[in-house]
Design an enzyme around this catalytic site. Sequence first.
Site, PDB file in Angstrom:
ATOM      1  N   ASP A   1      -1.086  -1.038   5.780  1.00 33.94           N
ATOM      2  CA  ASP A   1      -2.125   0.176   7.140  1.00 33.94           C
ATOM      3  C   ASP A   1      -2.993  -0.174   7.871  1.00 33.94           C
ATOM      4  O   ASP A   1      -3.402   0.212   8.610  1.00 33.94           O
ATOM      5  CB  ASP A   1      -1.716   1.239   7.525  1.00 33.94           C
ATOM      6  CG  ASP A   1      -2.289   2.228   6.420  1.00 33.94           C
ATOM      7  OD1 ASP A   1      -2.979   3.111   7.347  1.00 33.94           O
ATOM      8  OD2 ASP A   1      -2.373   1.889   5.147  1.00 33.94           O
TER       9      ASP A   1
ATOM     10  N   ASP B   1       0.695  -1.227  -0.147  1.00 31.55           N
ATOM     11  CA  ASP B   1       0.116   0.147  -0.027  1.00 31.55           C
ATOM     12  C   ASP B   1       0.733   1.390  -0.149  1.00 31.55           C
ATOM     13  O   ASP B   1       2.041   1.194   0.196  1.00 31.55           O
ATOM     14  CB  ASP B   1      -0.953   0.533   1.331  1.00 31.55           C
ATOM     15  CG  ASP B   1      -1.560   1.077   1.675  1.00 31.55           C
ATOM     16  OD1 ASP B   1      -2.585   1.385   0.365  1.00 31.55           O
ATOM     17  OD2 ASP B   1      -1.668   2.427   2.427  1.00 31.55           O
ATOM     18  N   LEU B   2      -0.037   2.164  -0.257  1.00 32.46           N
ATOM     19  CA  LEU B   2       1.085   3.293  -0.806  1.00 32.46           C
ATOM     20  C   LEU B   2       0.645   4.782   0.977  1.00 32.46           C
ATOM     21  O   LEU B   2       1.839   4.978   1.439  1.00 32.46           O
ATOM     22  CB  LEU B   2       1.368   4.268  -1.824  1.00 32.46           C
ATOM     23  CG  LEU B   2       1.775   3.386  -3.486  1.00 32.46           C
ATOM     24  CD1 LEU B   2       1.579   4.024  -4.108  1.00 32.46           C
ATOM     25  CD2 LEU B   2       2.628   3.429  -3.377  1.00 32.46           C
ATOM     26  N   ASP B   3      -0.190   5.681   0.996  1.00 32.04           N
ATOM     27  CA  ASP B   3      -0.686   6.400   1.449  1.00 32.04           C
ATOM     28  C   ASP B   3      -0.853   5.451   2.967  1.00 32.04           C
ATOM     29  O   ASP B   3      -1.369   4.402   3.267  1.00 32.04           O
ATOM     30  CB  ASP B   3      -1.508   6.301   1.378  1.00 32.04           C
ATOM     31  CG  ASP B   3      -2.050   7.801   0.116  1.00 32.04           C
ATOM     32  OD1 ASP B   3      -1.395   7.962  -0.946  1.00 32.04           O
ATOM     33  OD2 ASP B   3      -3.214   7.051  -1.010  1.00 32.04           O
TER      34      ASP B   3
END
Length: 238
Positions: free
Chosen positions: A188, A16-18
């Site tokens: 997250d 995941d990025l954000d």
Amino acid sequence: MRFYRPLGQISALTFDLDDTLYDNREVILRTEREALAFVQNYHPALNALENKEFHRLRQALRQTEPEIYHDVTEWRRRAVEQAMLNAGLTASEAALGAEASMAHFATWRSRIDVPQETHDTLAKLAAKWPLVAITNGNAQPELFGLGDYFEFVLRAGPHGRSKPFNDMYHLAADKLGLPLGDILHVGDDLTTDVAGAIRCGMQACWIKPENADLMQTLDSRLLPHIEISRLASLTTLI
């Protein structure tokens, strides 16, 4: 690092990025302010547009086209275009204005301060495994220094439904030429990242937000394979 399930073979990692590789909260707040200001200043008829009205337009779009939420970029573009049409701009003016607004949005959206720890960790992991980014958002890692670490980037909308739907997870495995079970997904969010990955057959690593507790979190539906509080902990798997 805390283990909840036995780890199997790891042949690739997806991320995941954000809020997994960097803190995205202030980025989004700043970008939303700048994006609204751009639209307000684009044409005198839009000066009075307020954030509340813009969000009402977004929700109205979702009610009429429920699947649009999977593509947050197109959802935003369409809402801006509708705001401009409502203000009296012609269809061609609104289309051009919406495109200009999205270019402005992308500029601010990519002003992300990536921690050095993230760079160091991804560089070490990429030397051992292929890495892939899978995001529900519209961040473009190539614009803030992370693009070179990933074999490719998958985004909800262009590449399938948003997580926790399994479209992008399956596509990542297909493009990598690997079984789903050989891929460790890192994120997250306990619903979109952990539950989504596990339900489609992948392994999952939860990077725990500050002050979070897996046993007291409302969206804790499936246990991850491992839990970490710092991204750098992943290098112990090498």
